[in-house]
Design a protein around this motif. Structure first.
Motif, mmCIF file in Angstrom:
data_model
loop_
_atom_site.group_PDB
_atom_site.id
_atom_site.type_symbol
_atom_site.label_atom_id
_atom_site.label_comp_id
_atom_site.label_asym_id
_atom_site.label_seq_id
_atom_site.Cartn_x
_atom_site.Cartn_y
_atom_site.Cartn_z
ATOM 1 N N ASP A 160 0.504 -1.309 0.012
ATOM 2 C CA ASP A 160 0.240 -0.047 0.185
ATOM 3 C C ASP A 160 0.966 1.225 0.380
ATOM 4 O OD1 ASP A 160 -2.351 -1.500 0.185
ATOM 5 O OD2 ASP A 160 -3.020 -1.531 1.748
ATOM 6 N N LEU A 161 1.771 1.428 0.812
ATOM 7 C CA LEU A 161 2.721 2.434 1.035
ATOM 8 C C LEU A 161 3.240 2.451 -0.471
ATOM 9 C CD1 LEU A 161 4.205 2.455 4.444
ATOM 10 C CD2 LEU A 161 2.228 3.858 4.034
ATOM 11 N N CYS A 162 4.136 1.642 -0.855
ATOM 12 C CA CYS A 162 4.646 1.954 -2.403
ATOM 13 C C CYS A 162 3.555 2.400 -3.568
ATOM 14 C CB CYS A 162 5.894 0.470 -3.436
ATOM 15 S SG CYS A 162 6.607 0.455 -1.704
ATOM 16 N N ALA A 163 2.495 1.318 -3.403
ATOM 17 C CA ALA A 163 1.530 1.955 -4.368
ATOM 18 C C ALA A 163 1.271 3.693 -4.348
ATOM 19 C CB ALA A 163 0.490 1.493 -4.501
ATOM 20 N N LEU A 164 1.529 3.834 -2.932
ATOM 21 C CA LEU A 164 0.861 5.409 -2.694
ATOM 22 C C LEU A 164 2.049 6.453 -3.100
ATOM 23 C CD1 LEU A 164 -0.176 7.746 -1.224
ATOM 24 C CD2 LEU A 164 0.841 7.190 0.874
ATOM 25 N N LEU A 165 3.515 6.364 -3.216
ATOM 26 C CA LEU A 165 4.268 6.749 -3.647
ATOM 27 C C LEU A 165 4.393 6.340 -4.797
ATOM 28 C CD1 LEU A 165 7.055 5.761 -0.619
ATOM 29 C CD2 LEU A 165 6.060 7.728 -0.989
ATOM 30 N N ARG A 166 4.059 5.955 -5.258
ATOM 31 C CA ARG A 166 4.302 6.200 -6.956
ATOM 32 C C ARG A 166 3.105 6.447 -7.647
ATOM 33 N NH1 ARG A 166 5.375 -0.073 -6.168
ATOM 34 N NH2 ARG A 166 8.267 -0.365 -6.341
ATOM 35 N N ARG A 167 1.957 7.366 -6.527
ATOM 36 C CA ARG A 167 1.052 7.709 -7.374
ATOM 37 C C ARG A 167 1.820 9.576 -7.322
ATOM 38 N NH1 ARG A 167 -2.235 3.607 -5.255
ATOM 39 N NH2 ARG A 167 -2.454 5.264 -3.159
#
Length: 328
Positions: free
Chosen positions: A318-325
């Motif tokens: 979830d955190l990596c998906a947030l950062l990639r956005r």
């Protein structure tokens, strides 16, 4: 296995001293023992261990009107306490920690008072679909506590006045305001008082565990140790957290809780990091903040640090998906 039940109630209404007592009782609870500590705070907002004080509470208004802000050891969200609220803490060795059994004490106490109650998920207790108790948890050094609130006759206007929940949190709950999803037990059982609930809890504690209770006296506590804990909980650095210039911030509400990541970036490197969250299992927050310090300010480098942190295993995707956005 629990073989001894202890109870504690000293009448203090200072939130920083009450949190110090909670920490002390948990730190010193004997083997095979469960302590039920009941306490009240006067005109207080208590925030979770890894929450941003300014985002969760209207701090200036609270202080102007004589209130106190406090930060607890456990995770979870912000709550308003006044003398219409009764707080509880179960302190015990981690090996004997049993959330459902501890919550059954609360449900059984309500049953004694003619109030139907049920657990909802890990951290809420409801009556008629509305929340009257929010719970949080802490585990450290082989000792644990489970604490929470019981809304008996809380001033709902002040509850909504001082708390400043994010729109994301409200939308995720499917309600229009904080006040619309909580209820005072005195609305369900007119005439109910904090004293009635206190007596019902003592009796239910003994009933659920099948053991007699023994009362701890204030004179039995180490006053010097309590004072050390108090100085920590009363300090500005603990209550408000470390202030830092933030040059990057992102956040989102996930099924496991809301998170905000703040980074102070200098020369293309993250010099300082702060992780704010109301997740019940907040143990990843501080390791993540430490792990991001010194990281190049690039999405893939940040994600690599997240994925490499053992404490972040459950939330890394979830955190990596947030950062990639983000526009980095």
């Amino acid at each position: 296995m629990i073989r001894q039940l202890l109870t504690y109630r000293d009448g203090c209404t200072d939130p920083h001293r009450n949190l110090a007592t909670e920490a002390y009782l948990t730190e010193t609870v004997p083997e095979d023992t469960c302590i039920l500590y009941l306490w009240q705070n006067r005109h207080t907002v208590v925030i979770g261990r890894n929450q941003n004080a300014w985002r969760e509470c209207r701090t200036t208004l609270l202080e102007q009107e004589g209130g106190v802000l406090a930060r607890r050891l456990s995770g979870g969200g912000a709550v308003y306490h006044d003398m219409g609220n009764l707080n509880f803490t179960f302190s015990l060795p981690t090996a004997d920690y049993d959330l459902r059994r501890q919550q059954e004490v609360l449900v059984a106490a309500c049953r004694r008072l003619g109030i139907p109650a049920e657990c909802s998920g890990r951290n809420d207790i409801l009556t008629g679909g509305r929340k009257f108790s929010g719970n949080s948890f802490y585990h450290h050094g082989g000792r644990s506590f489970h604490n929470g609130t019981l809304l008996i006759d809380v001033d709902m206007e002040k509850l909504g006045r001082y708390l400043a929940p994010s729109q994301g949190k409200l939308e995720s709950k499917g309600v229009a305001s904080v006040r619309s999803r909580v209820v005072n037990l005195s609305q369900i059982q007119p005439g109910l008082t904090v004293s009635h609930m206190e007596e019902a809890l003592w009796a239910a504690f003994s009933e659920v565990y099948g053991l007699p209770t023994r009362r701890l006296e204030p004179s039995q506590l180490d006053q010097a140790a309590l004072e050390r804990h108090y100085q920590c909980f009363h300090s500005y650095d603990w209550v408000y957290g470390q202030a830092m210039p933030c040059t990057f911030s992102c956040g989102e509400r996930f099924p496991w809780g809301e998170l905000t990541l703040e980074l102070a970036v200098e020369g293309g490197v993250c010099r300082h990091a702060a992780v704010w969250t109301d997740a019940m299992d907040e143990s990843f927050a501080q390791p993540l903040a430490r792990g991001l310090e010194g990281c190049p300010f690039r999405v893939e480098d940040l994600c690599l640090r997240v994925e490499e942190a053992p404490a972040c295993r459950e939330v890394a995707a979830d955190l990596c998906a947030l950062l990639r956005r983000q526009d980095i």
